[in-house]
Design an enzyme around this catalytic site. Structure first.
Site, PDB file in Angstrom:
ATOM      1  N   ARG A  52      28.634  11.833   6.628  1.00 39.97           N
ATOM      2  CA  ARG A  52      28.065  12.817   5.693  1.00 39.97           C
ATOM      3  C   ARG A  52      26.856  13.505   6.324  1.00 39.97           C
ATOM      4  NH1 ARG A  52      24.427  11.050   2.461  1.00 39.97           N
ATOM      5  NH2 ARG A  52      25.563   9.205   1.803  1.00 39.97           N
ATOM      6  N   TYR A 104      29.730  38.387  -6.122  1.00 41.62           N
ATOM      7  CA  TYR A 104      30.931  37.567  -6.312  1.00 41.62           C
ATOM      8  C   TYR A 104      30.826  36.816  -7.652  1.00 41.62           C
ATOM      9  CZ  TYR A 104      34.333  33.873  -5.468  1.00 41.62           C
ATOM     10  OH  TYR A 104      35.384  33.009  -5.566  1.00 41.62           O
ATOM     11  N   ASP A 177      25.155  37.652   1.617  1.00 44.74           N
ATOM     12  CA  ASP A 177      26.525  37.135   1.655  1.00 44.74           C
ATOM     13  C   ASP A 177      27.352  38.114   2.484  1.00 44.74           C
ATOM     14  OD1 ASP A 177      29.214  36.495   1.177  1.00 44.74           O
ATOM     15  OD2 ASP A 177      28.836  35.834  -0.874  1.00 44.74           O
ATOM     16  N   LYS A 202      37.544  32.814   3.831  1.00 42.35           N
ATOM     17  CA  LYS A 202      38.099  34.148   4.002  1.00 42.35           C
ATOM     18  C   LYS A 202      38.259  34.450   5.504  1.00 42.35           C
ATOM     19  CE  LYS A 202      37.409  33.778  -0.402  1.00 42.35           C
ATOM     20  NZ  LYS A 202      36.207  34.204  -1.076  1.00 42.35           N
TER      21      LYS A 202
HETATM   22  C1  LIG Z   1      35.252  33.642  -2.032  1.00 39.60           C
HETATM   23  C2  LIG Z   1      33.835  34.096  -2.018  1.00 39.60           C
HETATM   24  C3  LIG Z   1      32.782  33.221  -2.296  1.00 39.60           C
HETATM   25  C4  LIG Z   1      33.012  31.778  -2.719  1.00 39.60           C
HETATM   26  O1  LIG Z   1      33.543  31.028  -1.696  1.00 39.60           O
HETATM   27  P1  LIG Z   1      34.517  29.757  -1.895  1.00 39.60           P
HETATM   28  O2  LIG Z   1      34.771  29.315  -0.502  1.00 39.60           O
HETATM   29  O3  LIG Z   1      35.732  30.229  -2.636  1.00 39.60           O
HETATM   30  O4  LIG Z   1      33.748  28.763  -2.712  1.00 39.60           O
HETATM   31  C5  LIG Z   1      31.484  33.710  -2.212  1.00 39.60           C
HETATM   32  N1  LIG Z   1      31.240  35.002  -1.885  1.00 39.60           N
HETATM   33  C6  LIG Z   1      32.240  35.869  -1.635  1.00 39.60           C
HETATM   34  C7  LIG Z   1      31.907  37.283  -1.296  1.00 39.60           C
HETATM   35  C8  LIG Z   1      33.564  35.456  -1.690  1.00 39.60           C
HETATM   36  O5  LIG Z   1      34.550  36.339  -1.453  1.00 39.60           O
END
Ligand SMILES: *Cc1c(COP(=O)(O)O)cnc(C)c1O
Length: 390
Positions: A52, A104, A177, A202
């Site tokens: 961890r 998001y 982000d 993504k």
């Molecule tokens: C998908 C997404 C998230 C969240 O991420 P997860 O891996 O699904 O928890 C945060 N910000 C953006 C812009 C996203 O597309």
């Protein structure tokens, strides 16, 4: 072999975070052991004690992410959402945050339904740059940007926001982000961000088979605080997920470049089609923030995401979505395969109609995540689905 600061992106993508082991394995082994041998009490043989706290696969991924984002430090978490949660948990109780309005959905949910229960209050604005000086309070500790936004793809000038924060002379961290662009198209730390975050689910992993989050920073104090929380909370990725993500990352530059080139072709076609009301794509010269795109994105590329309004309302949007051959109707984005969705009834279905439409999410809006199939095949698919929808 270690990467050098002067190495270009593709070299870093392949070699950053490289491991060494006793066998000389060219590709790192997956290290599943949860615990590591010690030679005497509190004297681990190597640098690891318990998985961890740190694990070879996670550490290699974290080093690779730091390198690609031009940061000194990287951290990986069990999801993009866990990454967001850890950053917000690092704020002192009673803090205030300012966020762009159309973040998001999960980030919005954390700000409004979780962080507030821990005494962190957030103000949202659709006009961050202008509103910032009036929104900042005595206890403001964090500003949150997502660029481009989802699903209307508005682009924020990160340097301008960073300069404005600095001019206020307060202890405020700027978080970006960068999920929609990936480190290949933009590096927010270069434009004054203190932390860059990604849902690596993504583009970074890029194969729609891992849920994982990462962040990078150049600030040692921020890194140490977040690393402490990473271990204390334990929202860490498994060694296998870290390994898969690191493998996916090695082709990031090839995938994202091709997705952006494919998307450009499709966006240009949509912009000239009589059955399309409007196209949101940062790579088009007609995009309202294209001047910022030129400064902030590699080669002024617009990324792989497009949204557009189809003539014929919700009905046409639904018909289009069920008429494609190559674009799969599904949520998420950033994979090798093309996806599409209708935000008003899928990803953004939980937002009241009025609030949704205020940010441009109409019932007839379709979002495309353009993959790396052949551009002409994808274009043909869009054309025939448009025809079927009318
Ligand atoms: C998908 C997404 C998230 C969240 O991420 P997860 O891996 O699904 O928890 C945060 N910000 C953006 C812009 C996203 O597309």
């Amino acid at each position: 072999m270690t990467v050098q600061a002067t190495d270009k992106f593709a070299t870093k993508a392949i070699h950053a975070g490289e491991h060494t082991d006793a066998h000389g394995s060219v590709i790192e082994p997956i290290s599943l052991s949860t615990t590591f041998k010690q030679s005497a009490p509190a004297q681990p043989i190597g640098t690891y004690e318990y998985s961890r706290s740190q694990n070879p696969n996670r550490e290699n991924l974290e080093n690779a992410i730091a390198s690609l984002e031009n940061g000194k430090y990287g951290l990986a978490f069990s999801s993009g959402s866990a990454t967001t949660a850890i950053i917000l948990q690092s704020l002192p109780q009673g803090s205030h945050a300012v966020s762009i309005g159309d973040v998001y959905g999960g980030t919005h949910r954390y700000f409004t339904k979780v962080a507030n229960a821990h005494g962190v209050d957030t103000t949202f604005t659709n006009n961050l740059l202008e509103d910032l000086p009036t929104l900042v309070k005595e206890n403001t500790k964090l500003v949150w940007i997502e660029s481009p936004t989802n699903p209307t793809l508005k682009v924020t000038d990160i340097r301008a926001v960073s300069d404005k924060i600095k001019s206020l002379n307060k202890d405020i961290i700027l978080v970006v982000d960068n999920t929609f662009l990936s480190p290949y198209l933009s590096n927010p730390l270069n434009f004054g961000a203190d932390i860059v975050v990604h849902s690596a689910t993504k583009y970074i992993n890029g194969h729609s088979d891992v849920v994982l989050g990462v962040l990078a920073t150049n600030d040692k104090a921020i890194y140490e605080r977040l690393q402490f929380l990473q271990n204390a909370v334990g929202a860490i990725p498994s060694p296998f997920d870290a390994w898969l993500t690191h493998r996916g990352l090695k082709t990031l530059h090839l995938r994202v470049r091709q997705a952006a080139l494919n998307a450009t072709k499709i966006a240009e076609f949509l912009a000239s089609n009589e059955n399309v009301i409007a196209v949101n794509y940062p790579g088009l010269a007609t995009h309202p923030n294209h001047d910022v795109v030129k400064k902030q994105h590699r080669d002024a590329l617009g990324g792989g995401m497009i949204s557009f309004r189809i003539k014929g309302g919700a009905e046409a949007a639904a018909k289009f979505s069920s008429s494609t051959r190559l674009f799969t109707l599904a949520e998420s984005l950033g994979g090798i395969e093309s996806l599409l969705e209708v935000p008003a009834v899928m990803t953004h279905g939980g937002i009241p109609k009025e609030a949704r439409e205020a940010t441009g999410v109409f019932d007839d809006l379709i979002r495309l995540s353009v993959g790396i199939e052949d551009a002409d095949d994808l274009l043909d698919d869009v054309k025939q689905a448009l025809a079927a929808a009318q």
